[in-house]
Design an enzyme around this catalytic site. Structure first.
Site, PDB file in Angstrom:
ATOM      1  N   LYS A 130      -4.179  33.553 -59.846  1.00 42.66           N
ATOM      2  CA  LYS A 130      -2.967  32.802 -59.535  1.00 42.66           C
ATOM      3  C   LYS A 130      -2.591  31.793 -60.617  1.00 42.66           C
ATOM      4  CE  LYS A 130      -3.061  33.316 -54.510  1.00 42.66           C
ATOM      5  NZ  LYS A 130      -2.955  32.617 -53.203  1.00 42.66           N
ATOM      6  N   ASP A 163       2.935  30.815 -50.575  1.00 38.92           N
ATOM      7  CA  ASP A 163       1.911  30.405 -49.615  1.00 38.92           C
ATOM      8  C   ASP A 163       2.407  29.266 -48.724  1.00 38.92           C
ATOM      9  OD1 ASP A 163       0.009  32.268 -50.363  1.00 38.92           O
ATOM     10  OD2 ASP A 163      -0.919  30.954 -51.856  1.00 38.92           O
ATOM     11  N   ILE A 202      -6.525  28.906 -40.898  1.00 40.88           N
ATOM     12  CA  ILE A 202      -5.908  29.984 -41.664  1.00 40.88           C
ATOM     13  C   ILE A 202      -6.799  31.222 -41.709  1.00 40.88           C
ATOM     14  CG2 ILE A 202      -4.641  28.296 -43.040  1.00 40.88           C
ATOM     15  CD1 ILE A 202      -6.325  29.262 -45.462  1.00 40.88           C
TER      16      ILE A 202
END
Length: 282
Positions: A71, A107, A226
């Site tokens: 990322k 995200d 999550i």
């Protein structure tokens, strides 16, 4: 599905990538909307990332999702990056076009959409939030909350230096207060929270449970984990048993995928019960 020769192609880049559920997710949408498209798992070693991305763009791919450990590298390979992704220092969605590569980070969108679509009615300005875990997901969630108007976000991590590093890096980029809570004081920091989020791997299948005394947590606080394997973690089960509203982690995965699918395949997909069921299949 048969392909016409005009197949729209995207994928997910990671190392390793076999664990990713993104091909199942995007494959469901492609079938559901009758799109002549393909979404492929793309295993790419870190040292080959830049070359691989440029090769995919040259080969006619529409774009790609980017997952661990790429990322940050994805941020550097882009010609254009949206301001939010620049602030958090990570890109998870690439769009390839004739005029270059665009990068964004979805995200935060996925996290907030999950809370809101679950009927939680959560507002980031409702009160302090605490995020457990200071990895990439935790940083993204802290950034999402501050960017959405939270006045105070607390972050705690088993290794305190990681929490301190995350706080230092984000503090100058967003308005709002970031407080680092020592791990041994995590239960004491629950008293006035509006939101508690576990972004660590604790509670995931095969990992130790998250040890956290919830006695000081207000029954009005929203609790989100999550982790989605299992769908109801021990944290969520304990919070729900004491009357807290809870939100599982699967929706974050599903909602964060929507902007990329729309950019690559031209349809803004819906997160439905059938999709959730499909994603939970073995």
């Amino acid at each position: 599905m048969s392909h016409s020769g005009k197949t729209l192609t995207a994928g997910v880049i990671g190392w390793p990538i076999s664990h990713s559920r993104s091909p199942r997710l995007h494959g469901h949408w492609l079938d559901h909307y009758g799109i002549d498209g393909a979404y492929l798992p793309l295993p790419v070693r870190p040292e080959n990332f830049d070359m691989a991305v440029k090769g995919l763009a040259a080969a006619g791919f529409r774009g790609a999702n980017v997952t661990v450990p790429h990322k940050e590298a994805a941020l550097r390979v882009c010609d254009r990056v949206d301001p939010f992704a620049t602030k958090i220092g990570a890109v998870n969605t690439l769009v390839f076009a004739e005029d270059g590569i665009s990068g964004s980070n979805t995200d935060a969108f996925g996290f907030l959409e999950n809370l809101r679509s679950a009927g939680a009615g959560y507002r980031s300005d409702a009160g302090p939030a605490m995020v457990i875990g200071a990895g990439g997901a935790g940083r993204g969630i802290v950034a999402a909350l501050l960017n959405d108007g939270a006045a105070e976000v607390r972050i705690t991590n088993r290794t305190q230096s990681r929490a301190e590093q995350a706080a230092d890096e984000l503090a100058g980029r967003f308005e709002g207060k970031i407080e680092v809570v020592p791990w041994h004081q995590r239960a004491d920091a629950l008293a006035d929270l509006a939101l508690l989020v576990n972004s660590s791997s604790l509670g995931m299948s095969g990992q130790p449970d998250l040890e956290l005394n919830l006695d000081r947590l207000s029954p009005d606080a929203l609790v989100n984990d999550i982790v989605y394997t299992p769908l109801e973690t021990t944290l969520l089960a304990r919070a729900r048993a004491r009357g807290n509203q809870t939100v599982d982690g699967l929706g974050m995965l599903l909602h964060q995928a929507r902007p990329g699918f729309h950019a690559w395949f031209g349809v803004n997909p819906e997160v439905t019960k059938s999709l959730r069921s499909r994603m939970l299949e073995p």
